[in-house]
Write a protein that holds these residues in place. Structure first.
Motif, PDB file in Angstrom:
ATOM      1  N   GLU A   1      -2.252  -1.015  -3.279  1.00  0.00           N
ATOM      2  CA  GLU A   1      -3.652  -0.134  -2.855  1.00  0.00           C
ATOM      3  C   GLU A   1      -2.744   1.250  -3.036  1.00  0.00           C
ATOM      4  O   GLU A   1      -1.708   1.583  -2.500  1.00  0.00           O
ATOM      5  CB  GLU A   1      -3.682  -0.639  -1.629  1.00  0.00           C
ATOM      6  CG  GLU A   1      -4.659  -1.871  -1.647  1.00  0.00           C
ATOM      7  CD  GLU A   1      -5.229  -2.092  -0.126  1.00  0.00           C
ATOM      8  OE1 GLU A   1      -6.089  -1.286   0.164  1.00  0.00           O
ATOM      9  OE2 GLU A   1      -4.724  -3.191   0.323  1.00  0.00           O
ATOM     10  N   VAL A   2      -3.551   2.268  -3.183  1.00  0.00           N
ATOM     11  CA  VAL A   2      -3.250   3.714  -3.291  1.00  0.00           C
ATOM     12  C   VAL A   2      -4.052   4.593  -2.465  1.00  0.00           C
ATOM     13  O   VAL A   2      -5.177   4.495  -2.522  1.00  0.00           O
ATOM     14  CB  VAL A   2      -3.097   4.456  -4.707  1.00  0.00           C
ATOM     15  CG1 VAL A   2      -2.420   5.519  -4.550  1.00  0.00           C
ATOM     16  CG2 VAL A   2      -2.341   3.370  -5.620  1.00  0.00           C
TER      17      VAL A   2
ATOM     18  N   THR B   1      -8.157   5.100  -7.143  1.00  0.00           N
ATOM     19  CA  THR B   1      -8.498   4.058  -7.855  1.00  0.00           C
ATOM     20  C   THR B   1      -8.184   4.385  -9.515  1.00  0.00           C
ATOM     21  O   THR B   1      -8.073   5.424  -9.795  1.00  0.00           O
ATOM     22  CB  THR B   1      -9.848   3.664  -7.769  1.00  0.00           C
ATOM     23  OG1 THR B   1     -10.761   4.355  -8.360  1.00  0.00           O
ATOM     24  CG2 THR B   1     -10.351   3.273  -6.230  1.00  0.00           C
ATOM     25  N   GLU B   2      -8.301   3.232 -10.043  1.00  0.00           N
ATOM     26  CA  GLU B   2      -8.033   3.465 -11.713  1.00  0.00           C
ATOM     27  C   GLU B   2      -9.096   4.592 -12.127  1.00  0.00           C
ATOM     28  O   GLU B   2      -8.744   5.427 -12.789  1.00  0.00           O
ATOM     29  CB  GLU B   2      -8.031   2.422 -12.456  1.00  0.00           C
ATOM     30  CG  GLU B   2      -6.947   1.072 -12.134  1.00  0.00           C
ATOM     31  CD  GLU B   2      -7.458   0.046 -11.012  1.00  0.00           C
ATOM     32  OE1 GLU B   2      -7.993   0.630 -10.028  1.00  0.00           O
ATOM     33  OE2 GLU B   2      -6.950  -1.044 -11.192  1.00  0.00           O
TER      34      GLU B   2
ATOM     35  N   LYS C   1       0.904  -1.435   0.040  1.00  0.00           N
ATOM     36  CA  LYS C   1      -0.002  -0.149  -0.083  1.00  0.00           C
ATOM     37  C   LYS C   1       0.973   1.425  -0.047  1.00  0.00           C
ATOM     38  O   LYS C   1       1.973   1.194   0.850  1.00  0.00           O
ATOM     39  CB  LYS C   1      -0.784  -0.069   1.303  1.00  0.00           C
ATOM     40  CG  LYS C   1      -1.842   0.961   1.229  1.00  0.00           C
ATOM     41  CD  LYS C   1      -2.870   0.730   2.574  1.00  0.00           C
ATOM     42  CE  LYS C   1      -4.077   1.628   2.562  1.00  0.00           C
ATOM     43  NZ  LYS C   1      -5.049   1.557   3.894  1.00  0.00           N
ATOM     44  N   ILE C   2       0.594   2.284  -0.819  1.00  0.00           N
ATOM     45  CA  ILE C   2       1.206   3.337  -0.993  1.00  0.00           C
ATOM     46  C   ILE C   2       0.442   4.525  -0.751  1.00  0.00           C
ATOM     47  O   ILE C   2      -0.717   4.639  -0.812  1.00  0.00           O
ATOM     48  CB  ILE C   2       2.238   3.493  -2.143  1.00  0.00           C
ATOM     49  CG1 ILE C   2       1.205   3.766  -3.548  1.00  0.00           C
ATOM     50  CG2 ILE C   2       3.208   2.499  -2.291  1.00  0.00           C
ATOM     51  CD1 ILE C   2       1.954   4.327  -4.666  1.00  0.00           C
TER      52      ILE C   2
ATOM     53  N   ALA D   1      -0.901   8.933 -13.165  1.00  0.00           N
ATOM     54  CA  ALA D   1       0.241   8.157 -13.604  1.00  0.00           C
ATOM     55  C   ALA D   1       0.593   7.133 -12.201  1.00  0.00           C
ATOM     56  O   ALA D   1       0.909   6.014 -12.346  1.00  0.00           O
ATOM     57  CB  ALA D   1       1.445   8.720 -14.003  1.00  0.00           C
ATOM     58  N   VAL D   2       0.875   7.875 -11.138  1.00  0.00           N
ATOM     59  CA  VAL D   2       1.313   7.156  -9.922  1.00  0.00           C
ATOM     60  C   VAL D   2       0.204   6.141  -9.354  1.00  0.00           C
ATOM     61  O   VAL D   2       0.413   4.976  -9.425  1.00  0.00           O
ATOM     62  CB  VAL D   2       1.534   8.251  -8.647  1.00  0.00           C
ATOM     63  CG1 VAL D   2       1.440   7.346  -7.368  1.00  0.00           C
ATOM     64  CG2 VAL D   2       2.694   9.115  -8.848  1.00  0.00           C
ATOM     65  N   THR D   3      -1.150   6.469  -9.619  1.00  0.00           N
ATOM     66  CA  THR D   3      -2.133   5.566  -9.104  1.00  0.00           C
ATOM     67  C   THR D   3      -2.224   4.677 -10.060  1.00  0.00           C
ATOM     68  O   THR D   3      -2.335   3.625  -9.722  1.00  0.00           O
ATOM     69  CB  THR D   3      -3.531   6.429  -9.038  1.00  0.00           C
ATOM     70  OG1 THR D   3      -3.287   7.567  -8.107  1.00  0.00           O
ATOM     71  CG2 THR D   3      -4.558   5.579  -8.671  1.00  0.00           C
TER      72      THR D   3
END
Ligand code: F6P
Length: 321
Positions: free
Chosen positions: A37-38, A57-58, A7-8, A26-28
């Motif tokens: 998980e973000v 989420t995307e 998880k980040i 881009a990170v996600t």
């Protein structure tokens, strides 16, 4: 052995810069592609201290690639500079079981990465500031967009200066750095560029204006906000040259808006690189572009080095004017 990352968290901090949203996206998206998980903290370190967050989420980072500003909001937190504030931030990261933090921002924000790392947090930075004053990277996200905005505004001012036979003093951002002023000056054929790094000699400039205005109907003087106030420069030039002068302070118009192609391309590559760095167990570093290469630079280097203004570009702008 490298413990696995599940998880980040990501946050945007300091002055907003166009392309921050493309970076969050881009990170996600890349982290989700790597099955992580973000979560995103709102308002930079301030939100991290207050535990003000959202799950990314995307889907919910869709439709933001071309939006200026930051959907995670931004702030400059004084509390984070205290041990107490930092302890609260670290507690919240632990509470959410965050294995790595990505900070998108300017030099103050990158110092935050260093401070968190020193207290056991795995953290990496992505340079984002219109000032482009971060050592170790050719570009920071937001700089190219700001420059393009300035170019379009300055060509309008040039039309008026030419039509009315006027001198214009235009103030651009850059509290501690003349990089915006130099690059905008060269790209917009400014006649003089005043930057904080080089002492300003208004008498010399006034003498030169008197000469060069023979046969010229417009004079553009670009002043970085850290060098002088445009209104003061204008008053002195008017007195010394005896010609009509107008002032234009571009201000925060320079920060927002539709990100340029370069800023979007940087966002995509810095976003991916930052996640890869965390996955490799790296910390206390920043993504950077050097030439055409996307690399990582230790934050220590950024803290201990000042980014050079390009004296060659500064001189070239004056030679070509
Ligand atoms: O983002 C950096 C910067 O644009 C500086 O050039 C400028 O001095 C500063 O932000 C102003 O930011 P604010 O008005 O948001 O405090």
């Amino acid at each position: 052995m490298l413990e696995s990352i599940k998880k980040i968290a990501v946050l945007t901090s300091g002055g907003d810069a166009s392309g921050m949203n493309a970076t969050i996206r881009a990170v996600t998206r890349y982290a989700r592609y790597k099955s992580l998980e973000v979560i995103g903290f709102y308002e930079g370190f301030k939100g991290l201290i207050k535990d003000n967050f959202t799950i990314l989420t995307e889907e919910n980072v869709g439709g933001i690639i071309d939006r200026g500003g930051t959907i995670l909001y931004s702030a400059r937190s004084q509390e984070f500079k205290t041990e107490e504030g930092m302890a609260k931030a670290i507690d919240n990261l632990k509470k959410h079981q965050i294995d790595g933090l990505i900070v998108i921002g300017g030099d103050g924000s990158l110092r935050g990465v260093h401070d968190l790392h020193a207290r056991g947090v795995r953290a990496v930075g992505i340079p984002a500031t219109i000032d482009n004053d971060i050592a170790g990277t050719d570009y920071s996200i937001g700089f190219d967009t700001a420059l393009n905005v300035i170019i379009s505004l300055l060509s309008k001012i040039r039309d008026t200066a030419f039509s009315h036979d006027r001198l214009f003093v235009i103030e651009v951002m850059g509290k501690n750095s003349g990089l915006i002023a130099i690059n905008a000056g060269l790209a917009c054929a400014a006649d003089y560029i005043l930057i904080p790094e080089i002492e300003v000699d208004l008498v010399k400039i006034a003498n030169s204006i008197r000469n060069h205005r023979k046969g010229k109907r417009h004079t553009l003087i670009i002043v970085a906000e850290g060098a002088a106030k445009a209104s003061d420069v204008a008053a002195s030039i008017k007195l010394l040259v005896g010609h009509e002068v107008r002032v234009s302070v571009l201000g925060h118009i320079q920060r927002g808006g539709f990100p340029s192609a370069l800023d979007r391309l940087l966002a995509a590559q810095f976003g991916k690189k930052s996640v890869d760095l965390l996955l490799k167990g790296e910390s206390d570093c920043m993504t950077a572009i050097q030439g055409k290469k996307i690399v990582s630079v230790p934050i220590e280097f950024i803290i201990n080095n000042r980014k050079d203004i390009s004296k060659e570009l500064f001189q070239l702008a004056h030679i070509l004017s």
